[in-house]
Design a protein around this motif. Sequence first.
Motif: not given
Length: 588
Positions: A48-52, A83-85, A87-97
């Motif tokens: 997603l970072f690559l897309v924006n 950007e919203l996505l 946000f969600v993905v970053t939150y999810a992987h931070n939490y999971l890790l």
Amino acid sequence: MRNGFFSDDEVVGRFYDARLIKRLLGYVGRYAALAVLALVLVLTGMGLFLVNPWLLGRIVDLGIRGRDADMLVKLGCLYGAVELLIFVVTYAHNYLLQVIGQRVMYDLRAEFFSHLQRMPLPFFDRNPVGRLVTRVTNDIATLAELFSSGIVMVIGDLVLIIGIAATLIGLQPTLGLATLSTVPLLAVAAWFFQTRIRMAFREVRTRIARVNAALSENLSGIRVIQIFTQEARRARRFDELNASHRDAQLDSVFYHSLFTPTVTIINAVCIVVVLLLGGHMHQTGALSLGLLVSFLTYAQNFFHPIRNISEKVTIFQSAMASAERVFALLDEPEESGCREGAALGEVRGEIVFDRVSFSYTGTHEVLHEISFTVAPGQSVAIVGHTGAGKTTITALLNRMYEVTRGRILLDGRDLRDIAKFDLRRRIAVIHQDVFLFADTVLENIRLWDPAVPPERVEQIAREIGADPFIRALPHGYRTELQERGANLSTGQRQLISFARALCADPAILVLDEATSSIDSESEKIIQEAIKTLTRGRTCLIIAHRLSTIRHCDRILVLHQGHLVESGTHDELLARRSFYHKLYELQFL
Ligand SMILES: Nc1ncnc2c1ncn2[C@@H]1O[C@H](COP(=O)(O)OP(=O)(O)O)[C@@H](O)[C@H]1O
Ligand SMILES: [Mg+2]
């Protein structure tokens, strides 16, 4: 001189050690599904970072320059959605890790704790408490960090770097290559700073280990320091170590502080290249304005993952060092024969020492060919000067240490053929310095065994003569003792240890100078208690008091690890030899 206390805290790990990584990944294996999910999320985020930046270029070209209001709104919304996505993905992987890291830390600590509980005593002779505590707390926390912000993020960052580089070249090869031309510069800077940061970091670790060692030693010895008013001297010593740590830390901070601005400057050079070359290409019509914007954004983003990775080197390195130390301890063999070994039935309590020799270190022998027999139910005293080897004999009897040569028999069976747990359940050892846990009097006596009801504990305390003082405590048997029993007198602590031994109902009782620090007031109670305790049991009694020794069936006289005499009190006195001298020295 090498100081054993912190020597292995000074080991600094390599950046990457395949053997250790493999073993660490074993712990993540249990959470493989979570880890894979986290990796997928991280990679998605990177995608997603690559897309924006590319979208941004399209917005400029189609929406703004093309004056297409419809497209502008659509692409603008898409940009927001991405950007919203993110946000969600970053939150999810931070939490999971973090979840994975915390679980691995939990597992490691649990494993470590139960491992420590099964380590034989010689292990604790070699490893000071402070060091073991550091392992269970700091080192394992460092490992958790490796999982929560290390490995997976590095993979993600690598993918992002490659992705951006490929995108740049794909979008416009000439400008792409020109942009990437600043990367070698960055690589050199990263290498230069990171080597220095690593060296400084090694110093920091070494010195903080010394600070910790000094601190923990000081706290353990605080009584001695205060009694002999050595505070100022100790403070000066601590100050040196503390200052040396601060200086090392400042060295590392120096390079660290310089590193980030250096990256920013190189980044700026990169952006200037894009601006000049890209701007020129735009003027000649070779590049749309939108693409130029995309390039600028990519260039801006490019340096984050690079900086991240070079900073992860530190995490990797300290994690490798921690892993090395943690695994080294986990690999130490546990007490052998803890669970297996033939079961021990009813114990009569005959003890035979058959030419037993023993050495703690493997070089210097502290017991030489000791032979004696204690018949079931007999009480035998061991006397001798300090350092003669009396305590060592008791430690061999319950296999805290293993005999070097010769053998010890219990009811005719070699101790080595008896499971240790089984053996220790039959033998109670009472030492002079009583260890009490920070728990109630009740639990200190029954040692958390729910099979022993409180009424039984009270009955035991009455037999021992501890009941009156326990009742006088603020909450009786439910009174919380302070750590090590600081709120009790020496005699009271000793009575609790007697009650503890009686509660265990052992076939064999060992008293190791258990009565030597008792004041004459409690002496009577203690003597009564000992009578109760020894009744019907085989007893080995190490004592300084004639009153305790005199009633023993036999006395063994130990001198520098040799058994020099044995007999009853009267026999030995009549012989007028070693015991007689000892008797005159100690009791008269
Ligand atoms: N854990 C140990 N490691 C190495 N040497 C020890 C250890 N415990 C005792 N020793 C040594 O063994 C000898 C006998 O000690 P010990 O049995 O405690 O004597 P005693 O109880 O008669 O005073 C001493 O010389 C002592 O220095
Ligand atoms: Mg001793």
